[in-house]
Design an enzyme around this catalytic site. Structure first.
Site, mmCIF file in Angstrom:
data_model
loop_
_atom_site.group_PDB
_atom_site.id
_atom_site.type_symbol
_atom_site.label_atom_id
_atom_site.label_comp_id
_atom_site.label_asym_id
_atom_site.label_seq_id
_atom_site.Cartn_x
_atom_site.Cartn_y
_atom_site.Cartn_z
ATOM 1 N N THR A 170 -11.278 2.633 -7.499
ATOM 2 C CA THR A 170 -11.938 3.867 -7.067
ATOM 3 C C THR A 170 -13.268 3.582 -6.974
ATOM 4 O OG1 THR A 170 -12.579 6.107 -7.791
ATOM 5 C CG2 THR A 170 -11.956 4.515 -9.703
ATOM 6 N N ALA A 180 -5.469 8.717 0.240
ATOM 7 C CA ALA A 180 -6.361 8.958 1.242
ATOM 8 C C ALA A 180 -5.656 9.907 2.319
ATOM 9 C CB ALA A 180 -6.603 7.616 1.758
ATOM 10 N N ASP A 234 0.822 -1.140 0.078
ATOM 11 C CA ASP A 234 0.065 -0.011 0.005
ATOM 12 C C ASP A 234 0.859 1.241 0.028
ATOM 13 O OD1 ASP A 234 -2.053 -1.270 -0.053
ATOM 14 O OD2 ASP A 234 -2.587 -1.036 2.219
ATOM 15 N N ARG A 243 -9.765 7.451 8.039
ATOM 16 C CA ARG A 243 -9.562 7.840 6.581
ATOM 17 C C ARG A 243 -10.928 7.704 6.026
ATOM 18 N NH1 ARG A 243 -4.499 5.653 7.231
ATOM 19 N NH2 ARG A 243 -4.876 3.577 6.528
ATOM 20 N N ARG A 292 -1.567 -0.535 -8.527
ATOM 21 C CA ARG A 292 -2.838 -0.107 -8.042
ATOM 22 C C ARG A 292 -3.080 1.468 -8.186
ATOM 23 N NH1 ARG A 292 -4.054 -1.254 -2.107
ATOM 24 N NH2 ARG A 292 -4.337 -3.431 -2.516
ATOM 25 N N GLN A 326 -0.686 6.939 -6.028
ATOM 26 C CA GLN A 326 -1.686 8.046 -5.594
ATOM 27 C C GLN A 326 -1.889 9.287 -6.680
ATOM 28 O OE1 GLN A 326 0.463 8.683 -2.101
ATOM 29 N NE2 GLN A 326 -1.038 7.493 -0.785
HETATM 30 P P1 FDA Z 1 -14.553 9.334 -4.139
HETATM 31 O O1 FDA Z 1 -14.084 9.694 -2.869
HETATM 32 O O2 FDA Z 1 -14.676 10.578 -5.290
HETATM 33 O O3 FDA Z 1 -16.015 8.529 -3.788
HETATM 34 C C1 FDA Z 1 -16.801 8.093 -4.786
HETATM 35 C C2 FDA Z 1 -18.131 7.536 -4.332
HETATM 36 O O4 FDA Z 1 -17.554 6.354 -3.599
HETATM 37 C C3 FDA Z 1 -18.824 8.633 -3.298
HETATM 38 O O5 FDA Z 1 -19.723 9.027 -3.952
HETATM 39 C C4 FDA Z 1 -19.371 7.201 -2.427
HETATM 40 O O6 FDA Z 1 -20.490 6.801 -3.145
HETATM 41 C C5 FDA Z 1 -18.484 6.091 -2.567
HETATM 42 N N1 FDA Z 1 -17.369 6.484 -1.321
HETATM 43 C C6 FDA Z 1 -16.078 6.702 -1.426
HETATM 44 N N2 FDA Z 1 -15.570 6.773 -0.221
HETATM 45 C C7 FDA Z 1 -16.731 6.351 0.733
HETATM 46 C C8 FDA Z 1 -16.574 6.520 2.130
HETATM 47 N N3 FDA Z 1 -15.311 6.558 2.987
HETATM 48 N N4 FDA Z 1 -17.699 6.204 2.689
HETATM 49 C C9 FDA Z 1 -18.865 5.749 2.138
HETATM 50 N N5 FDA Z 1 -18.866 5.824 0.680
HETATM 51 C C10 FDA Z 1 -17.800 6.238 0.098
HETATM 52 N N6 FDA Z 1 -5.320 4.978 -0.723
HETATM 53 C C11 FDA Z 1 -4.028 5.286 -0.604
HETATM 54 O O7 FDA Z 1 -3.599 6.414 -0.182
HETATM 55 N N7 FDA Z 1 -3.210 4.303 -0.457
HETATM 56 C C12 FDA Z 1 -3.539 2.975 -0.645
HETATM 57 O O8 FDA Z 1 -2.644 2.135 -0.504
HETATM 58 C C13 FDA Z 1 -4.985 2.769 -0.957
HETATM 59 N N8 FDA Z 1 -5.412 1.671 -1.119
HETATM 60 C C14 FDA Z 1 -6.598 1.363 -1.711
HETATM 61 C C15 FDA Z 1 -7.159 0.165 -1.881
HETATM 62 C C16 FDA Z 1 -8.451 0.148 -2.520
HETATM 63 C C17 FDA Z 1 -8.907 -1.195 -3.271
HETATM 64 C C18 FDA Z 1 -9.405 1.215 -2.779
HETATM 65 C C19 FDA Z 1 -10.737 1.148 -3.552
HETATM 66 C C20 FDA Z 1 -8.951 2.502 -2.206
HETATM 67 C C21 FDA Z 1 -7.609 2.732 -1.760
HETATM 68 N N9 FDA Z 1 -7.181 3.964 -1.351
HETATM 69 C C22 FDA Z 1 -5.828 3.801 -1.009
HETATM 70 C C23 FDA Z 1 -8.124 4.962 -0.897
HETATM 71 C C24 FDA Z 1 -8.102 5.985 -2.034
HETATM 72 O O9 FDA Z 1 -6.862 6.573 -2.296
HETATM 73 C C25 FDA Z 1 -9.127 6.850 -1.794
HETATM 74 O O10 FDA Z 1 -8.981 7.703 -0.681
HETATM 75 C C26 FDA Z 1 -10.697 6.283 -1.689
HETATM 76 O O11 FDA Z 1 -10.738 5.238 -2.760
HETATM 77 C C27 FDA Z 1 -11.842 6.986 -2.185
HETATM 78 O O12 FDA Z 1 -11.837 7.700 -3.166
HETATM 79 P P2 FDA Z 1 -12.763 7.204 -4.376
HETATM 80 O O13 FDA Z 1 -11.710 7.388 -5.612
HETATM 81 O O14 FDA Z 1 -13.037 5.730 -4.283
HETATM 82 O O15 FDA Z 1 -13.581 7.996 -4.919
#
Ligand code: FDA
Length: 326
Positions: A242, A205, A150, A304, A200, A179
């Site tokens: 995502t 985050a 990660d 987070r 990935r 990221q």
């Molecule tokens: P975004 O935040 O724009 O959200 C899109 C939609 O997803 C929202 O409208 C909602 O529907 C849903 N959603 C997203 N987060 C939610 C929450 N907390 N609660 C409820 N609904 C939510 N980061 C990092 O820095 N290092 C890492 O190693 C990883 N590893 C990782 C693995 C995997 C499999 C995933 C999916 C994500 C990560 N992340 C991560 C986290 C990533 O950086 C990011 O913070 C989250 O995925 C949220 O961003 P999104 O792109 O999903 O969309």
């Protein structure tokens, strides 16, 4: 869509994006204060949230869920919670526990076990050498399991990239995470493509300073779009991680238009989020993997997740803030 249900004008959108960025920063900062930590930990709304995002306290809980998801053609990444350890003994214990998880997954019939590890859990703060030693131990024990490192805060990006590039030469079943929020990521993608390290791609985050990272959501999404396209057009195995439906739709279009073998690209989601989207992607024939955290050290992970979503935060805030007139 805005909260009011209408699409905001572009400048409204950037104001909202900036407000969300500042909210995220404040929440993560406040959550480190010990009275807040203790209030969140003891709040009655916390348990259901932890249950939503975390598979359980033990590796057995996580493997049980893995086998149930496997039945639905959903793969998993097992993540033992814990980060920022301060002693070699804790780092060694984390590496031991990862080996036990791998053994259990193999023994219980998990197809192609896959784990996610954080280098600060393996002693990165004590030096790259400590983390490398512990990661090498896990990799030597993996028996074909895939190991994904990660990506943590930007304080650790350079070291993480170094450790992964170093060990990948010896262990091809090693990948990492990049990221989109970080300015350096376009460059890191080229490095990983040259070295053949599976990636990935996530938005990021962690709260990052303006010197190293985009501050608005719109800029991060733009970077993600660009980087995802670059990677789909390469041959590097790629995980698109995502829950953002617009990005997923764009990814599907690029994948269709590219000459990519579908086995080398997969979508990844976090446990507890968007199961509808997860099932729809599986139904459409995409490779799907869910990130499954387990263990007792859930606090930083929960914070987070709370900070990403004002609705989650409002729920907790309503329950931990003292109420007037009572
Ligand atoms: P975004 O935040 O724009 O959200 C899109 C939609 O997803 C929202 O409208 C909602 O529907 C849903 N959603 C997203 N987060 C939610 C929450 N907390 N609660 C409820 N609904 C939510 N980061 C990092 O820095 N290092 C890492 O190693 C990883 N590893 C990782 C693995 C995997 C499999 C995933 C999916 C994500 C990560 N992340 C991560 C986290 C990533 O950086 C990011 O913070 C989250 O995925 C949220 O961003 P999104 O792109 O999903 O969309």
């Amino acid at each position: 869509m805005s909260i009011m249900g209408t699409r905001p004008a572009p400048c409204q959108e950037s104001i909202q994006s900036a407000m969300l960025g500042s909210l995220h920063r404040n929440v993560v900062g406040l959550a480190q204060l010990s009275p807040i930590r203790s209030a969140i930990t003891n709040s009655k709304v916390t348990k259901p949230l932890v249950d939503k995002f975390v598979a359980g306290d033990s590796a057995a809980d996580a493997v049980r869920l893995t086998l149930a998801l496997q039945e639905k053609r959903i793969h998993v990444a097992l993540d033992l919670l814990g980060e920022d350890v301060e002693t070699e003994a804790e780092a060694t214990r984390a590496a031991d526990e990862y080996q036990e998880v791998i053994d259990l997954a193999h023994a219980q019939g998990v197809d192609s076990p896959y784990i996610s590890v954080k280098l600060t859990a393996l002693g990165l703060s004590l030096g790259e050498g400590v983390a490398t030693r512990n990661l090498r131990r896990i990799l030597s024990h993996a028996g074909g399991a895939f190991v994904r490192v990660d990506m943590e805060s930007s304080r650790h990006t350079e070291s993480t990239v170094n450790v992964v590039l170093d060990l990948h030469q010896e262990f091809p079943e090693l990948g990492t995470v990049l990221q989109s929020c970080l300015f350096r990521t376009d460059r890191d993608i080229e490095t990983m493509i040259d070295a053949g390290v599976p990636i990935r791609l996530v938005k990021g985050a962690y709260v990052e300073p303006a010197e190293v990272a985009y501050q608005s959501k719109a800029e991060v999404v733009r970077a993600y779009r660009r980087q995802m396209a670059r990677m789909i057009n390469s041959e590097l195995p790629l995980a698109i991680a995502t829950h953002d439906e617009n990005l997923i739709a764009t990814a599907k279009k690029h994948i269709r238009e590219s000459k990519r073998n579908n086995d080398t690209v997969e979508f990844q989601l976090l446990l507890g989020l968007r199961e509808d989207l997860r099932d729809a992607l599986v139904e459409e024939g995409y490779h799907m993997r869910v990130y499954i955290p387990f263990g007792s050290q859930w606090y930083p992970y929960l914070v987070r997740r709370l900070a990403e979503r004002p609705a989650n935060l409002a729920l907790v805030a309503r329950n931990i803030l003292p109420r007037r007139g009572r």
